[in-house]
Design an enzyme around this catalytic site. Structure first.
Site, PDB file in Angstrom:
ATOM      1  N   LYS A   1       3.074   3.424   1.234  1.00  0.00           N
ATOM      2  CA  LYS A   1       1.708   3.785   0.850  1.00  0.00           C
ATOM      3  C   LYS A   1       1.484   5.223   1.246  1.00  0.00           C
ATOM      4  CE  LYS A   1      -1.934   1.549  -0.828  1.00  0.00           C
ATOM      5  NZ  LYS A   1      -1.862   0.319  -1.626  1.00  0.00           N
TER       6      LYS A   1
HETATM    7  N1  GLU Z   1      -1.931   0.555  -5.336  1.00  0.00           N
HETATM    8  C1  GLU Z   1      -1.577  -0.676  -5.936  1.00  0.00           C
HETATM    9  C2  GLU Z   1      -1.421  -1.767  -4.908  1.00  0.00           C
HETATM   10  O1  GLU Z   1      -1.985  -1.701  -3.856  1.00  0.00           O
HETATM   11  C3  GLU Z   1      -0.369  -0.535  -6.838  1.00  0.00           C
HETATM   12  C4  GLU Z   1       0.873  -0.042  -6.184  1.00  0.00           C
HETATM   13  C5  GLU Z   1       1.981   0.291  -7.166  1.00  0.00           C
HETATM   14  O2  GLU Z   1       1.830   0.053  -8.344  1.00  0.00           O
HETATM   15  O3  GLU Z   1       3.004   0.780  -6.680  1.00  0.00           O
HETATM   16  O4  GLU Z   1      -0.782  -2.760  -5.127  1.00  0.00           O
END
Ligand code: GLU
Length: 430
Positions: free
Chosen positions: A114
């Site tokens: 993240k």
């Molecule tokens: N931000 C989204 C999540 O929390 C998508 C993450 C992604 O597609 O890599 O799942």
């Protein structure tokens, strides 16, 4: 020698503390090896960067940014980039951990990561946001890449931010590298159905939950006769509301950061969206009464979709919740304490790592389509998404029965089963 091995760097936020509590609970229930549990409580790698940006007025402002890889055991790191004024290293680390669990749960060959920048994007012009995104990408360039770690949109970011990230990375490499990010616009290698995927998945699992509860004689719901409230009317919440309405469910309330709207007879979602598009707020919507976010959480509805941000349902308001099914569109919207209380009250909670996994599943499809340079139509995307979500739901529900636990713990057990096998097979280096 009795060293304290933790400096406290990662575990300062409630979200991180909750994530560890949830993991420990799953570990106890499944009798997980303490060595595996110990490893999973900390991220693999974290980078903190300062991002100086020349603002439109000529001044320079410096923002804090982070990229955290929690695990790359199953494949490259995967997870969004969040622009939010409250984001910090601990929160990003917790969200990276949730991504590891989410990817493992739904069977993707991806790890968890993240990123975030501590900024309120609504206060920045488009040019300032572009400069911020590009400089951030450059600062974390050694950590990301199609085989290493693949960012995507999250709270406060969208396809445009991904396009800037992809362009910056590609400029540095000297050729176009679409696979470095997902959630890109279609024109530069995005996937059909990606923007809607999270909201769709949130509703697919509600349908499965209703079927299951019926089968178990724990409630005779029919989505067509249900009422729903959506907290967080953004990228996920709007699609979830549309999908619920499409299935005949009465969406009686939706809300955003500033407050919500309620109509007992059901909202007309297309009309609400048209109002939103014009006024950029739900405030003043004429065909419903104004309510605040707390009132929305406490509405007497069958289904509640918290799709905004973490820590929304806590010990302070858990007793107000009247919904029978909650599908977590956001990451970590219910604290551990509130979740345990609500499950004891018989509320069926579909946990974040399952309910909102649609986004990363279609991100994975985007990455695969990009690597093959072969793109699917939206029907194919949605069918494959539905298939993976159904399989994951059934595995989690199976573990909930096997271990006699709630869906949250069962979801973590399902992820950790796969992940721990991979960790033990790969072994510890050196
Ligand atoms: N931000 C989204 C999540 O929390 C998508 C993450 C992604 O597609 O890599 O799942």
């Amino acid at each position: 020698m009795n060293h304290n091995l933790r400096s406290g760097l990662y575990d300062t936020s409630p979200l991180y503390q909750n994530a560890v509590l949830d993991l420990e609970m799953a570990g106890r229930t499944m009798d997980l090896s303490p060595n595996v549990l110990e490893r999973l409580k900390m991220p693999k790698k974290a980078m903190c960067v300062s991002i100086p940006v020349r603002m439109d007025d000529g001044s320079v402002k410096t923002f804090e940014g982070y990229r955290v890889q929690h695990s790359t055991t199953l494949g490259p790191g995967k997870g969004g980039i969040r622009f939010h004024p409250e984001v910090n290293l601990s929160e990003v680390s917790a969200l990276a951990m949730l991504m590891t669990m989410k990817c493992s749960l739904v069977g993707l060959p991806l790890g968890g990561a993240k990123g975030g920048i501590r900024v309120d994007p609504s206060q920045l012009s488009r040019a300032e946001q572009q400069a911020l995104t590009r400089r951030f990408t450059m600062e974390i360039i050694s950590m990301i890449g199609p085989e290493q770690d693949i960012p995507a949109p999250d709270v406060g970011t969208d396809g445009q931010h991904m396009a800037w990230m992809m362009d910056t990375y590609s400029m540095a490499k000297g050729h176009a590298v679409p696979g470095v990010v997902t959630g890109k616009p279609i024109e530069i290698g995005g996937s059909l159905g990606r923007p809607e995927s999270t909201g769709r998945g949130v509703v697919y699992v509600i349908e499965h939950a209703i079927e299951l509860l019926k089968k178990k004689n724990k409630g005779n719901f029919n989505l067509k006769e249900c009422t729903a409230a959506v907290h967080g009317y953004g990228k996920v919440g709007t699609v979830a509301a549309e999908e619920l309405e499409m299935r005949g469910c009465k969406v009686v309330a939706v809300s955003d950061y500033f407050g919500g709207i309620y109509n007992k007879a059901g909202l007309d979602i297309a009309d609400v969206n048209a109002y939103m598009a014009k006024n950029r707020t739900l405030k003043g919507y004429p065909k419903a009464e104004a309510i605040n976010n707390e009132q929305l959480i406490g509405l007497d509805v069958d289904i509640l979709v918290p799709a905004a941000i973490d820590g929304v349902i806590t010990k302070d308001n858990m007793k107000n919740v009247k919904a029978k099914i909650i599908s977590e569109g956001a990451n970590g919207p219910i604290t551990s304490e509130a979740q345990q209380y609500l499950e004891a009250q018989g509320v069926y909670i579909i946990p974040d790592i399952l309910a909102n996994a649609g986004g990363v599943i279609v991100s994975y499809f985007e990455w695969v389509q990009g690597l093959q340079q072969f793109f699917w139509n939206e029907k194919e995307v949605n069918e494959k998404l539905a298939e993976i979500m159904a399989r994951a739901f059934n595995r989690v529900a199976g573990n909930a029965d096997r271990y006699n636990c709630g869906m949250k713990t069962a979801a973590l057990i399902t992820s950790v089963e796969r992940l721990s096998q991979a960790m033990l097979l790969r072994g510890l280096f050196p």
